[in-house]
Design an enzyme around this catalytic site. Structure first.
Site, PDB file in Angstrom:
ATOM      1  NE  ARG A 124      67.214  85.857  13.020  1.00 25.36           N
ATOM      2  CZ  ARG A 124      68.070  84.943  13.489  1.00 25.36           C
ATOM      3  NH1 ARG A 124      69.326  85.273  13.698  1.00 25.36           N
ATOM      4  NH2 ARG A 124      67.666  83.730  13.740  1.00 25.36           N
TER       5      ARG A 124
ATOM      6  CD  GLU B  66      64.012  83.531  13.082  1.00 25.75           C
ATOM      7  OE1 GLU B  66      63.911  82.621  13.919  1.00 25.75           O
ATOM      8  OE2 GLU B  66      65.026  83.716  12.393  1.00 25.75           O
TER       9      GLU B  66
ATOM     10  CG  ASP C 153      64.866  79.021  20.489  1.00 25.16           C
ATOM     11  OD1 ASP C 153      64.571  78.174  19.626  1.00 25.16           O
ATOM     12  OD2 ASP C 153      65.767  79.864  20.328  1.00 25.16           O
TER      13      ASP C 153
ATOM     14  CD1 TRP D  57      62.958  73.809  17.541  1.00 25.42           C
ATOM     15  CD2 TRP D  57      64.563  72.303  17.985  1.00 25.42           C
ATOM     16  NE1 TRP D  57      64.174  74.441  17.450  1.00 25.42           N
ATOM     17  CE2 TRP D  57      65.172  73.558  17.705  1.00 25.42           C
ATOM     18  CE3 TRP D  57      65.375  71.221  18.292  1.00 25.42           C
ATOM     19  CZ2 TRP D  57      66.553  73.739  17.736  1.00 25.42           C
ATOM     20  CZ3 TRP D  57      66.762  71.396  18.321  1.00 25.42           C
ATOM     21  CH2 TRP D  57      67.327  72.645  18.048  1.00 25.42           C
TER      22      TRP D  57
ATOM     23  CD  GLU E  38      70.222  83.000  16.552  1.00 25.06           C
ATOM     24  OE1 GLU E  38      69.425  82.166  16.100  1.00 25.06           O
ATOM     25  OE2 GLU E  38      70.532  84.041  15.963  1.00 25.06           O
TER      26      GLU E  38
END
Length: 340
Positions: free
Chosen positions: A62, A64, A71, A124, A338
């Site tokens: 997509r 993005e 990730d 993150w 995802e």
């Protein structure tokens, strides 16, 4: 997939598809006697090729395609097993350093696109420490650690400043609490899961402190190594005080909470067997299915196998009903989805 539109009298006589990737050469592989597992591994390799184009993107299907830090740190060990990613992640670690605010905080995306959050939050922002340590483990090259050691020190100082009582992501603290256990299936319909965010935050604060002690030792910085090791023990005590009951039960006893507490060495020795048993019961209660998200999934098999329950880890690996690693394979997937 490619869509070709023809106008006028032109005809399609031939189409050649050329996959593009920054890591086109596979250097590691795995195969076994289970075809579905082999397909899962192949899907992982194709996902890496698709997502490793200049930066480690989260999903290429997509519009993005951002360098999400969570990730990247989750996948870094597998990435280094599949491909030679030393140069790739060396470049991206500089992207991370370039995004760092003068306060020391790290945003959730690198290069920074001003996505909306200045602090990437637990699991993150920790990519700043986890990724270079992973590369050092795989390649034995300490140059990346040395180059970005000041950046990592600044970030650890930011965590110390913004974690009241050494509880990161504290509800009364300044930084945001992060994305939780993103896409976990144990929440009440939300995307962030049921694992308390301050439990996740404190666990990763401790994990990063311990990695910093190891990084300092690898660089010959003995005083720093001792200081960060002491910080880990301090955070560990804060974790036990806040999240472990007098009976040795873990508050917020989700699969992810158990996996992190076990993997990161945060439990009193006498509490570990009870937490392992609780984790096993929860998996059985879910019909031998996992319920973890981004944060817990990479640690779940190891938390089991390192604590005498490799049998459950293999049961989860071979599970084909949803949710499981092999469910997407049974649905004809050729890359990693995802969501479960």
């Amino acid at each position: 997939y490619a869509r070709v539109t023809i106008t006028g009298k032109a005809k399609v006589t031939a189409i050649q598809s050329i996959p593009v990737s920054s890591v086109p050469v596979q250097t590691g592989g795995f195969s076994c006697g289970v075809a579905a597992v082999n397909r899962l591994v192949e899907n992982t390799v194709w996902s890496q090729r698709s997502n490793f184009i200049e930066i480690p993107t989260d999903c290429p299907q997509r519009d993005e395609r951002l360098g999400w830090t969570g990730d990247a740190q989750v996948f870094a060990p597998t990435a280094a097993f599949n491909m030679d990613v030393a140069a790739f992640f060396t470049k991206w670690q500089q992207d991370l350093a370039d995004t760092q605010h003068e306060s020391g905080r790290i945003p959730p995306i690198a290069p920074d696109t001003r996505f909306g959050h200045e602090d990437g939050g637990p699991a993150w922002a920790d990519a700043l420490v986890i990724v270079p340590w992973t590369l050092y483990q795989r390649y034995g090259d300490a140059r990346l650690l040395a180059r970005h050691y000041p950046s990592m020190q600044a970030w650890m100082a930011y965590l110390a400043e913004t974690s009241p009582g050494h509880i990161r992501a504290h509800p009364d603290g300044r930084p945001r609490q992060g994305y939780g256990d993103w896409l976990a299936l144990d929440g009440s319909g939300g995307t962030e899961g049921a694992t308390p965010k301050d439990l996740i935050g404190t666990a990763f604060y401790a994990h990063s402190a311990r990695l910093m002690a190891r990084i300092a030792a690898a660089l010959g910085k003995k005083k720093d190594a001792k200081r960060y090791a002491g910080l880990f023990e301090t955070i560990r005590r804060a974790f036990i005080h806040r999240f472990v009951t007098a009976d040795g039960l873990l508050i917020g006893q989700t699969q992810t909470a158990c996996a992190l507490a076990l993997r990161f060495g945060l439990l009193p020795a006498q509490a570990r067997p009870g937490v392992v048993a609780a984790l096993a019961r929860d998996i059985a209660t879910h019909g031998n299915h996992l319920s973890t998200g981004f944060v817990g999934t990479p640690h779940l098999p190891f938390a089991l196998s390192e604590n005498g329950r490799a049998d459950i880890a293999y049961t989860l690996l071979n599970q084909r009903a949803w949710p499981s690693w092999l469910y997407s394979v049974t649905q004809g997937a050729t890359t990693i989805w995802e969501r479960w």
